[in-house]
Enzyme design. Structure first.
Site, PDB file in Angstrom:
ATOM      1  N   SER A 185      10.716   6.210   9.190  1.00  0.00           N
ATOM      2  CA  SER A 185      10.193   5.840  10.495  1.00  0.00           C
ATOM      3  C   SER A 185      10.640   4.430  10.857  1.00  0.00           C
ATOM      4  O   SER A 185      10.573   3.515  10.041  1.00  0.00           O
ATOM      5  CB  SER A 185       8.662   5.909  10.447  1.00  0.00           C
ATOM      6  OG  SER A 185       8.112   5.555  11.680  1.00  0.00           O
ATOM      7  N   CYS A 189       4.820  -5.637  16.321  1.00  0.00           N
ATOM      8  CA  CYS A 189       4.185  -4.651  17.211  1.00  0.00           C
ATOM      9  C   CYS A 189       2.711  -5.041  17.391  1.00  0.00           C
ATOM     10  O   CYS A 189       2.012  -5.322  16.424  1.00  0.00           O
ATOM     11  CB  CYS A 189       4.309  -3.236  16.638  1.00  0.00           C
ATOM     12  SG  CYS A 189       6.025  -2.728  16.451  1.00  0.00           S
ATOM     13  N   GLU A 195       0.823  -1.210   0.000  1.00  0.00           N
ATOM     14  CA  GLU A 195       0.000   0.000   0.000  1.00  0.00           C
ATOM     15  C   GLU A 195       0.854   1.255   0.000  1.00  0.00           C
ATOM     16  O   GLU A 195       1.935   1.263   0.586  1.00  0.00           O
ATOM     17  CB  GLU A 195      -0.841   0.059   1.289  1.00  0.00           C
ATOM     18  CG  GLU A 195      -1.919  -0.966   1.364  1.00  0.00           C
ATOM     19  CD  GLU A 195      -2.586  -0.980   2.740  1.00  0.00           C
ATOM     20  OE1 GLU A 195      -2.724   0.086   3.372  1.00  0.00           O
ATOM     21  OE2 GLU A 195      -2.971  -2.075   3.172  1.00  0.00           O
ATOM     22  N   CYS A 206      -0.384  -3.239  15.512  1.00  0.00           N
ATOM     23  CA  CYS A 206      -0.206  -2.916  14.094  1.00  0.00           C
ATOM     24  C   CYS A 206      -0.732  -4.023  13.170  1.00  0.00           C
ATOM     25  O   CYS A 206      -0.449  -5.202  13.391  1.00  0.00           O
ATOM     26  CB  CYS A 206       1.281  -2.672  13.825  1.00  0.00           C
ATOM     27  SG  CYS A 206       1.644  -2.283  12.123  1.00  0.00           S
ATOM     28  N   CYS A 228       5.652  -7.593   7.610  1.00  0.00           N
ATOM     29  CA  CYS A 228       6.624  -7.083   8.583  1.00  0.00           C
ATOM     30  C   CYS A 228       6.839  -8.157   9.639  1.00  0.00           C
ATOM     31  O   CYS A 228       5.922  -8.897   9.976  1.00  0.00           O
ATOM     32  CB  CYS A 228       6.058  -5.815   9.230  1.00  0.00           C
ATOM     33  SG  CYS A 228       7.194  -5.033  10.406  1.00  0.00           S
ATOM     34  N   CYS A 280      -3.017   1.720   7.887  1.00  0.00           N
ATOM     35  CA  CYS A 280      -1.984   1.065   7.121  1.00  0.00           C
ATOM     36  C   CYS A 280      -1.954  -0.449   7.304  1.00  0.00           C
ATOM     37  O   CYS A 280      -1.939  -0.958   8.397  1.00  0.00           O
ATOM     38  CB  CYS A 280      -0.659   1.646   7.522  1.00  0.00           C
ATOM     39  SG  CYS A 280       0.507   1.180   6.338  1.00  0.00           S
ATOM     40  N   CYS A 325       3.413   8.312   1.297  1.00  0.00           N
ATOM     41  CA  CYS A 325       3.819   7.398   2.359  1.00  0.00           C
ATOM     42  C   CYS A 325       3.986   6.027   1.701  1.00  0.00           C
ATOM     43  O   CYS A 325       3.028   5.485   1.141  1.00  0.00           O
ATOM     44  CB  CYS A 325       2.739   7.360   3.433  1.00  0.00           C
ATOM     45  SG  CYS A 325       3.048   6.119   4.697  1.00  0.00           S
ATOM     46  N   LEU A 348       8.062   5.267  19.278  1.00  0.00           N
ATOM     47  CA  LEU A 348       8.400   5.016  20.681  1.00  0.00           C
ATOM     48  C   LEU A 348       7.225   4.357  21.412  1.00  0.00           C
ATOM     49  O   LEU A 348       7.355   3.274  21.967  1.00  0.00           O
ATOM     50  CB  LEU A 348       8.819   6.339  21.341  1.00  0.00           C
ATOM     51  CG  LEU A 348       9.549   6.226  22.667  1.00  0.00           C
ATOM     52  CD1 LEU A 348      10.814   5.399  22.562  1.00  0.00           C
ATOM     53  CD2 LEU A 348       9.887   7.610  23.220  1.00  0.00           C
ATOM     54  N   ASN A 395      -5.294   3.787  15.808  1.00  0.00           N
ATOM     55  CA  ASN A 395      -6.237   3.439  14.762  1.00  0.00           C
ATOM     56  C   ASN A 395      -6.634   1.990  15.036  1.00  0.00           C
ATOM     57  O   ASN A 395      -5.816   1.098  14.832  1.00  0.00           O
ATOM     58  CB  ASN A 395      -5.476   3.528  13.438  1.00  0.00           C
ATOM     59  CG  ASN A 395      -6.331   4.045  12.348  1.00  0.00           C
ATOM     60  OD1 ASN A 395      -7.515   3.749  12.291  1.00  0.00           O
ATOM     61  ND2 ASN A 395      -5.724   4.825  11.479  1.00  0.00           N
TER      62      ASN A 395
HETATM   63  N1  SAH Z   1       8.111  -0.009  10.911  1.00  0.00           N
HETATM   64  C1  SAH Z   1       8.187   1.405  10.940  1.00  0.00           C
HETATM   65  C2  SAH Z   1       7.299   2.114   9.929  1.00  0.00           C
HETATM   66  C3  SAH Z   1       5.929   1.591   9.689  1.00  0.00           C
HETATM   67  S1  SAH Z   1       4.646   1.889  10.843  1.00  0.00           S
HETATM   68  C4  SAH Z   1       7.929   1.910  12.334  1.00  0.00           C
HETATM   69  O1  SAH Z   1       7.670   1.122  13.217  1.00  0.00           O
HETATM   70  O2  SAH Z   1       8.058   3.112  12.561  1.00  0.00           O
HETATM   71  C5  SAH Z   1       4.303   3.595  10.772  1.00  0.00           C
HETATM   72  C6  SAH Z   1       3.804   4.151  12.088  1.00  0.00           C
HETATM   73  O3  SAH Z   1       2.430   3.760  12.356  1.00  0.00           O
HETATM   74  C7  SAH Z   1       4.609   3.665  13.273  1.00  0.00           C
HETATM   75  O4  SAH Z   1       4.819   4.717  14.165  1.00  0.00           O
HETATM   76  C8  SAH Z   1       3.676   2.615  13.862  1.00  0.00           C
HETATM   77  O5  SAH Z   1       4.010   2.323  15.173  1.00  0.00           O
HETATM   78  C9  SAH Z   1       2.328   3.274  13.672  1.00  0.00           C
HETATM   79  N2  SAH Z   1       1.178   2.386  13.775  1.00  0.00           N
HETATM   80  C10 SAH Z   1       1.090   1.082  13.424  1.00  0.00           C
HETATM   81  N3  SAH Z   1      -0.136   0.605  13.677  1.00  0.00           N
HETATM   82  C11 SAH Z   1      -0.851   1.625  14.169  1.00  0.00           C
HETATM   83  C12 SAH Z   1      -2.198   1.751  14.617  1.00  0.00           C
HETATM   84  N4  SAH Z   1      -3.030   0.726  14.612  1.00  0.00           N
HETATM   85  N5  SAH Z   1      -2.599   2.965  15.058  1.00  0.00           N
HETATM   86  C13 SAH Z   1      -1.748   4.016  15.070  1.00  0.00           C
HETATM   87  N6  SAH Z   1      -0.470   3.963  14.661  1.00  0.00           N
HETATM   88  C14 SAH Z   1      -0.019   2.774  14.226  1.00  0.00           C
END
Ligand code: SAH
Length: 350
Positions: free
Chosen positions: A193, A118, A94, A121, A114, A338, A107, A217, A295
């Site tokens: 990021s 996390c 995407e 995510c 991945c 995302c 973006c 963070l 989100n």
């Molecule tokens: N792997 C990288 C970039 C991709 S994620 C990273 O971790 O930074 C892009 C951003 O979206 C990151 O800050 C991630 O933690 C955040 N993110 C992922 N899922 C999310 C969600 N459900 N709600 C809000 N932010 C989210």
């Protein structure tokens, strides 16, 4: 007999392509023509100022590995465009194009899936399928820009995947994007990021590209961060912030911190105070905290906070001398945060 792999032209720098073209017996100016065509999103068959015989020969030895638009969602509210791209091996990624007063920003995804795990995510649910090639990274920008008919001036690497887990291809991509013969996008207009792969942050700092580093963070202490981000079991917050401070010292670039607010997990007043204190302790340069109300992801049971609450969290940080803003929500009507569009496409295709 093994068929030799075709050359991936879009992953090559202008210099590398010129070398390849001249070594294949063609004149040097052909490289410039090919480069111009492919950076406008064209395949060999569309290169009308190149003789047909040469186009057929090129097609036999090389590919222009551009992704194809599988779906396109346009927000009626703010014009944000979300693309679902099909890669040449059937995988999906995407990208999102956002309109700002300074121009278009894209973006992009850095991997197909991945493996960082996390917990909040959507992109990591199915694990990592594979890394994206430099051509597939830059291809997202070329195809989106050709589709919209406008130059894209800013890039954020915040889509699916962990850019520093695909380090070599991402570095190659950054160089390609910056080339005047390529997209000519200044490093200053690029943000990367990361969830915090510390040794790679240090490697990146040594290259001293003036790109903006964004750190995901999302927690103010190690116990809480390790619960939601497995990477924290390998690199603690203090190791991560030490590397960030070093990045600032080497590049002079302000570091941005992403903090996704999750109800009852990391959103208390104490968390805000702890966050301000840990950032000020480790970072000597300017800091910016981006607060993002979570989100919600269907597969996870984490709850979000409202914007008003997020603003209060920001106010506490500001009162403690840490610059903070609540991230504007773009394209709320085409939402699918995302990774969710790709997931639904893959589930439907099974
Ligand atoms: N792997 C990288 C970039 C991709 S994620 C990273 O971790 O930074 C892009 C951003 O979206 C990151 O800050 C991630 O933690 C955040 N993110 C992922 N899922 C999310 C969600 N459900 N709600 C809000 N932010 C989210």
């Amino acid at each position: 007999m093994k068929v030799p792999d075709k050359k991936d032209f879009l992953s090559m720098s202008f210099e590398e392509l010129t070398e390849f073209i001249t070594a294949s017996g063609y004149q040097k100016f052909r490289a410039k023509q090919i480069y111009e065509w492919m950076y406008r999103g064209n395949d060999f068959s569309q290169m009308s100022n190149i003789p047909e015989k040469m186009r057929i020969d090129l097609d036999g030895m090389a590919v222009i590995n551009l992704p194809k638009i599988r779906k396109k969602l346009v927000s009626d509210i703010d014009g944000t465009i979300k693309y679902l791209f099909l890669l040449n091996d059937g995988n999906f990624i995407e990208s999102v194009v956002m309109k700002y007063n300074y121009g278009l920003s894209v973006c992009i995804s850095s991997q197909c899936g991945c493996r960082m795990g996390c917990r909040f995510c959507a992109s990591t649910i199915g694990g990592k399928v594979r890394d994206l090639l430099p051509s597939e990274l830059i291809g997202q920008i070329i195809v989106a820009s050709a589709d919209i008919g406008e130059r894209i001036s800013h890039i954020v690497m915040m889509g699916i995947g962990e850019p520093l887990d695909n380090y070599d291809n991402v570095i190659k991509f950054l160089k390609l994007v910056n080339q005047p013969e390529g997209l000519g996008i200044s490093y200053r207009n690029i943000s990367l990021s990361t969830c915090g792969i510390v040794p790679k942050i240090s490697e990146l700092a040594n290259l001293a590209f003036p790109i903006t580093l964004s750190i995901s963070l999302h927690a103010s202490n190690d116990i809480s961060r390790s619960e939601i981000m497995p990477i924290n079991n390998t690199y603690s917050i203090s190791e991560l912030l030490y590397a960030c401070n070093n990045y600032f010292k080497k590049t002079g670039r302000r570091i941005s911190f992403e903090y996704t607010l999750i109800s009852g997990k990391n959103d208390s007043k104490e968390n805000a105070k702890e966050l301000a204190s840990v950032l000020k302790k480790h970072i000597s340069g300017p800091i910016h905290v981006n607060l993002i109300p979570l989100n919600p992801v269907i597969e996870r049971d984490f709850k979000t906070v409202d914007r008003h609450f997020a603003q209060k969290f920001a106010d506490i940080l500001k009162s403690l001398g840490v610059n903070a803003t609540v991230r504007r929500t773009l394209g709320p009507d085409i939402n699918a945060s995302c990774g969710q569009l790709r997931r639904s496409e893959e589930i439907n295709n099974k």
